[in-house]
Design a protein around this motif. Structure first.
Motif, PDB file in Angstrom:
ATOM      1  N   CYS A 288     -39.912 -53.315  59.049  1.00  0.00           N
ATOM      2  CA  CYS A 288     -39.959 -54.754  58.611  1.00  0.00           C
ATOM      3  C   CYS A 288     -39.076 -55.695  59.022  1.00  0.00           C
ATOM      4  CB  CYS A 288     -40.270 -54.754  56.657  1.00  0.00           C
ATOM      5  SG  CYS A 288     -38.920 -53.809  56.124  1.00  0.00           S
ATOM      6  N   SER A 289     -38.127 -55.059  59.487  1.00  0.00           N
ATOM      7  CA  SER A 289     -37.000 -55.813  60.226  1.00  0.00           C
ATOM      8  C   SER A 289     -37.165 -55.913  61.602  1.00  0.00           C
ATOM      9  CB  SER A 289     -35.640 -55.577  59.780  1.00  0.00           C
ATOM     10  OG  SER A 289     -35.621 -55.800  58.226  1.00  0.00           O
ATOM     11  N   GLY A 290     -38.115 -55.333  62.260  1.00  0.00           N
ATOM     12  CA  GLY A 290     -37.874 -55.259  63.748  1.00  0.00           C
ATOM     13  C   GLY A 290     -37.828 -54.008  64.606  1.00  0.00           C
ATOM     14  N   MET A 291     -36.628 -53.306  64.038  1.00  0.00           N
ATOM     15  CA  MET A 291     -36.467 -52.023  64.714  1.00  0.00           C
ATOM     16  C   MET A 291     -35.969 -50.849  63.686  1.00  0.00           C
ATOM     17  SD  MET A 291     -33.733 -53.397  67.589  1.00  0.00           S
ATOM     18  CE  MET A 291     -33.359 -54.957  67.631  1.00  0.00           C
ATOM     19  N   ASN A 292     -36.280 -49.684  63.819  1.00  0.00           N
ATOM     20  CA  ASN A 292     -36.253 -48.497  62.943  1.00  0.00           C
ATOM     21  C   ASN A 292     -35.232 -47.689  63.528  1.00  0.00           C
ATOM     22  OD1 ASN A 292     -38.172 -49.146  60.882  1.00  0.00           O
ATOM     23  ND2 ASN A 292     -39.816 -48.049  62.235  1.00  0.00           N
ATOM     24  N   TYR A 293     -34.440 -47.278  62.764  1.00  0.00           N
ATOM     25  CA  TYR A 293     -33.373 -45.993  63.104  1.00  0.00           C
ATOM     26  C   TYR A 293     -34.391 -44.668  63.241  1.00  0.00           C
ATOM     27  CZ  TYR A 293     -29.651 -49.243  61.594  1.00  0.00           C
ATOM     28  OH  TYR A 293     -28.826 -50.234  61.339  1.00  0.00           O
ATOM     29  N   ASN A 294     -33.988 -43.719  63.938  1.00  0.00           N
ATOM     30  CA  ASN A 294     -34.486 -42.569  63.950  1.00  0.00           C
ATOM     31  C   ASN A 294     -33.273 -41.425  64.341  1.00  0.00           C
ATOM     32  OD1 ASN A 294     -36.500 -40.588  64.130  1.00  0.00           O
ATOM     33  ND2 ASN A 294     -36.691 -40.759  66.405  1.00  0.00           N
ATOM     34  N   LEU A 295     -33.246 -40.428  63.216  1.00  0.00           N
ATOM     35  CA  LEU A 295     -32.214 -39.588  63.247  1.00  0.00           C
ATOM     36  C   LEU A 295     -33.023 -38.050  63.676  1.00  0.00           C
ATOM     37  CD1 LEU A 295     -29.765 -40.201  60.366  1.00  0.00           C
ATOM     38  CD2 LEU A 295     -29.467 -40.493  62.730  1.00  0.00           C
TER      39      LEU A 295
ATOM     40  N   ILE B  44     -28.518 -28.872  56.860  1.00  0.00           N
ATOM     41  CA  ILE B  44     -29.667 -28.921  57.208  1.00  0.00           C
ATOM     42  C   ILE B  44     -30.149 -27.661  58.460  1.00  0.00           C
ATOM     43  CG2 ILE B  44     -31.485 -30.129  58.516  1.00  0.00           C
ATOM     44  CD1 ILE B  44     -30.565 -32.626  56.933  1.00  0.00           C
ATOM     45  N   ILE B  45     -28.975 -27.887  59.086  1.00  0.00           N
ATOM     46  CA  ILE B  45     -29.054 -26.927  60.388  1.00  0.00           C
ATOM     47  C   ILE B  45     -28.981 -25.366  59.807  1.00  0.00           C
ATOM     48  CG2 ILE B  45     -27.864 -26.030  62.446  1.00  0.00           C
ATOM     49  CD1 ILE B  45     -26.841 -29.216  62.844  1.00  0.00           C
ATOM     50  N   THR B  46     -28.168 -25.153  58.932  1.00  0.00           N
ATOM     51  CA  THR B  46     -27.941 -23.760  58.376  1.00  0.00           C
ATOM     52  C   THR B  46     -29.363 -23.366  57.612  1.00  0.00           C
ATOM     53  OG1 THR B  46     -25.713 -24.044  58.187  1.00  0.00           O
ATOM     54  CG2 THR B  46     -26.796 -22.301  56.982  1.00  0.00           C
ATOM     55  N   ALA B  47     -29.888 -24.286  56.812  1.00  0.00           N
ATOM     56  CA  ALA B  47     -31.076 -24.027  55.852  1.00  0.00           C
ATOM     57  C   ALA B  47     -32.292 -23.858  56.744  1.00  0.00           C
ATOM     58  CB  ALA B  47     -31.318 -24.923  54.787  1.00  0.00           C
ATOM     59  N   GLU B  48     -32.401 -24.752  57.632  1.00  0.00           N
ATOM     60  CA  GLU B  48     -33.549 -24.459  58.502  1.00  0.00           C
ATOM     61  C   GLU B  48     -33.316 -23.716  59.602  1.00  0.00           C
ATOM     62  OE1 GLU B  48     -35.177 -28.222  59.296  1.00  0.00           O
ATOM     63  OE2 GLU B  48     -35.105 -28.988  57.066  1.00  0.00           O
ATOM     64  N   GLU B  49     -32.363 -23.108  59.770  1.00  0.00           N
ATOM     65  CA  GLU B  49     -31.894 -22.247  61.191  1.00  0.00           C
ATOM     66  C   GLU B  49     -32.233 -22.891  62.410  1.00  0.00           C
ATOM     67  OE1 GLU B  49     -33.776 -18.319  60.423  1.00  0.00           O
ATOM     68  OE2 GLU B  49     -32.837 -18.027  58.600  1.00  0.00           O
ATOM     69  N   LYS B  50     -31.774 -24.035  62.290  1.00  0.00           N
ATOM     70  CA  LYS B  50     -32.055 -24.989  63.644  1.00  0.00           C
ATOM     71  C   LYS B  50     -31.498 -24.442  64.841  1.00  0.00           C
ATOM     72  CE  LYS B  50     -33.941 -28.897  61.688  1.00  0.00           C
ATOM     73  NZ  LYS B  50     -35.295 -29.183  62.074  1.00  0.00           N
ATOM     74  N   THR B  51     -32.065 -24.265  65.828  1.00  0.00           N
ATOM     75  CA  THR B  51     -31.420 -23.887  67.168  1.00  0.00           C
ATOM     76  C   THR B  51     -31.023 -25.271  67.788  1.00  0.00           C
ATOM     77  OG1 THR B  51     -33.650 -23.898  68.171  1.00  0.00           O
ATOM     78  CG2 THR B  51     -33.137 -21.839  67.436  1.00  0.00           C
ATOM     79  N   LYS B  52     -31.209 -26.417  67.261  1.00  0.00           N
ATOM     80  CA  LYS B  52     -31.076 -27.775  68.035  1.00  0.00           C
ATOM     81  C   LYS B  52     -29.584 -27.868  67.567  1.00  0.00           C
ATOM     82  CE  LYS B  52     -35.673 -28.909  68.783  1.00  0.00           C
ATOM     83  NZ  LYS B  52     -36.739 -29.455  68.311  1.00  0.00           N
ATOM     84  N   LYS B  53     -28.510 -28.247  68.180  1.00  0.00           N
ATOM     85  CA  LYS B  53     -27.183 -28.478  67.910  1.00  0.00           C
ATOM     86  C   LYS B  53     -26.797 -29.775  67.859  1.00  0.00           C
ATOM     87  CE  LYS B  53     -25.823 -26.579  72.417  1.00  0.00           C
ATOM     88  NZ  LYS B  53     -25.199 -25.715  73.281  1.00  0.00           N
ATOM     89  N   TYR B  54     -27.580 -30.479  68.295  1.00  0.00           N
ATOM     90  CA  TYR B  54     -26.889 -32.147  68.342  1.00  0.00           C
ATOM     91  C   TYR B  54     -27.827 -32.863  67.194  1.00  0.00           C
ATOM     92  CZ  TYR B  54     -25.579 -30.324  72.884  1.00  0.00           C
ATOM     93  OH  TYR B  54     -24.737 -29.665  74.011  1.00  0.00           O
ATOM     94  N   LEU B  55     -26.997 -33.971  66.761  1.00  0.00           N
ATOM     95  CA  LEU B  55     -27.976 -35.032  66.144  1.00  0.00           C
ATOM     96  C   LEU B  55     -27.978 -35.940  66.943  1.00  0.00           C
ATOM     97  CD1 LEU B  55     -28.798 -36.135  63.278  1.00  0.00           C
ATOM     98  CD2 LEU B  55     -26.310 -36.923  62.983  1.00  0.00           C
ATOM     99  N   ARG B  56     -29.176 -36.575  67.082  1.00  0.00           N
ATOM    100  CA  ARG B  56     -29.526 -37.455  67.869  1.00  0.00           C
ATOM    101  C   ARG B  56     -30.039 -38.927  67.052  1.00  0.00           C
ATOM    102  NH1 ARG B  56     -30.429 -38.692  73.149  1.00  0.00           N
ATOM    103  NH2 ARG B  56     -30.367 -36.459  73.811  1.00  0.00           N
ATOM    104  N   ILE B  57     -29.410 -39.940  67.541  1.00  0.00           N
ATOM    105  CA  ILE B  57     -29.733 -41.289  66.854  1.00  0.00           C
ATOM    106  C   ILE B  57     -30.547 -42.077  68.012  1.00  0.00           C
ATOM    107  CG2 ILE B  57     -27.451 -42.122  67.152  1.00  0.00           C
ATOM    108  CD1 ILE B  57     -27.929 -44.047  64.609  1.00  0.00           C
ATOM    109  N   ASN B  58     -31.696 -42.659  67.698  1.00  0.00           N
ATOM    110  CA  ASN B  58     -32.222 -43.966  68.427  1.00  0.00           C
ATOM    111  C   ASN B  58     -32.631 -44.768  67.941  1.00  0.00           C
ATOM    112  OD1 ASN B  58     -34.273 -42.184  67.821  1.00  0.00           O
ATOM    113  ND2 ASN B  58     -35.504 -42.497  69.637  1.00  0.00           N
ATOM    114  N   VAL B  59     -33.159 -45.872  68.513  1.00  0.00           N
ATOM    115  CA  VAL B  59     -33.638 -46.989  67.727  1.00  0.00           C
ATOM    116  C   VAL B  59     -35.153 -47.104  68.489  1.00  0.00           C
ATOM    117  CG1 VAL B  59     -33.654 -49.542  67.601  1.00  0.00           C
ATOM    118  CG2 VAL B  59     -31.572 -48.114  67.550  1.00  0.00           C
ATOM    119  N   GLU B  60     -36.071 -47.517  67.674  1.00  0.00           N
ATOM    120  CA  GLU B  60     -37.464 -47.660  68.108  1.00  0.00           C
ATOM    121  C   GLU B  60     -37.935 -48.918  67.489  1.00  0.00           C
ATOM    122  OE1 GLU B  60     -39.440 -44.159  66.149  1.00  0.00           O
ATOM    123  OE2 GLU B  60     -38.923 -43.047  67.858  1.00  0.00           O
ATOM    124  N   SER B  61     -38.992 -49.702  68.188  1.00  0.00           N
ATOM    125  CA  SER B  61     -39.579 -51.012  67.489  1.00  0.00           C
ATOM    126  C   SER B  61     -40.281 -50.696  66.141  1.00  0.00           C
ATOM    127  CB  SER B  61     -40.206 -51.905  68.492  1.00  0.00           C
ATOM    128  OG  SER B  61     -40.375 -51.303  69.774  1.00  0.00           O
ATOM    129  N   GLY B  62     -40.389 -51.430  65.490  1.00  0.00           N
ATOM    130  CA  GLY B  62     -41.491 -51.400  64.157  1.00  0.00           C
ATOM    131  C   GLY B  62     -40.250 -51.661  63.047  1.00  0.00           C
TER     132      GLY B  62
END
Length: 117
Positions: free
Chosen positions: A45-52, A25-43
């Motif tokens: 059907c089970s209460g919390m969503n993963y966000n990559l 993905i980084i190569t194909a989209e020529e991402k300048t962003k070099k880190y993968l970030r994972i976080n959790v948000e409320s929402g």
């Protein structure tokens, strides 16, 4: 003696398949962003969503991990819910995509994008 507090159960890791997909993905989209970030948000059907997402900035209190050549960032609030998680990737036509194996999840939804802890 100083030791880092990153025991195996507290890490966040990627399988080789997930790391390969992240790098593609980084190569194909020529991402300048070099880190993968994972976080959790409320929402979801089970209460919390993963966000990559991709990021190019480490924040002061981020947990930082390296797994299969990918640097993973996680804010401290989300880390409480995702420590020990392994991120995998499958290109299966029906159920493909990133899958998170989270040992802290007490319940997950059918699609696997939300959970409760």
């Amino acid at each position: 003696m100083n030791k880092t507090n990153n025991s195996l159960s507290e890490t966040i890791s990627l399988t080789k398949n997930a790391a390969k997909r992240v790098n593609a993905i980084i190569t194909a989209e020529e991402k300048t962003k070099k880190y993968l970030r994972i976080n959790v948000e409320s929402g979801g059907c089970s209460g919390m969503n993963y966000n990559l997402t991709f990021d190019n900035k480490k924040n002061e209190f981020d947990k930082t991990y390296e797994s299969n050549g990918v640097i993973i960032l996680c804010d401290i609030k989300s880390w409480v819910y995702v420590k020990g998680t392994e991120i995998d990737f499958s290109d299966d036509m029906l159920s493909g995509g990133f899958k998170l194996n989270n040992p802290n999840a007490k319940r997950t939804c059918g699609c696997g994008t939300s959970f409760s802890a």
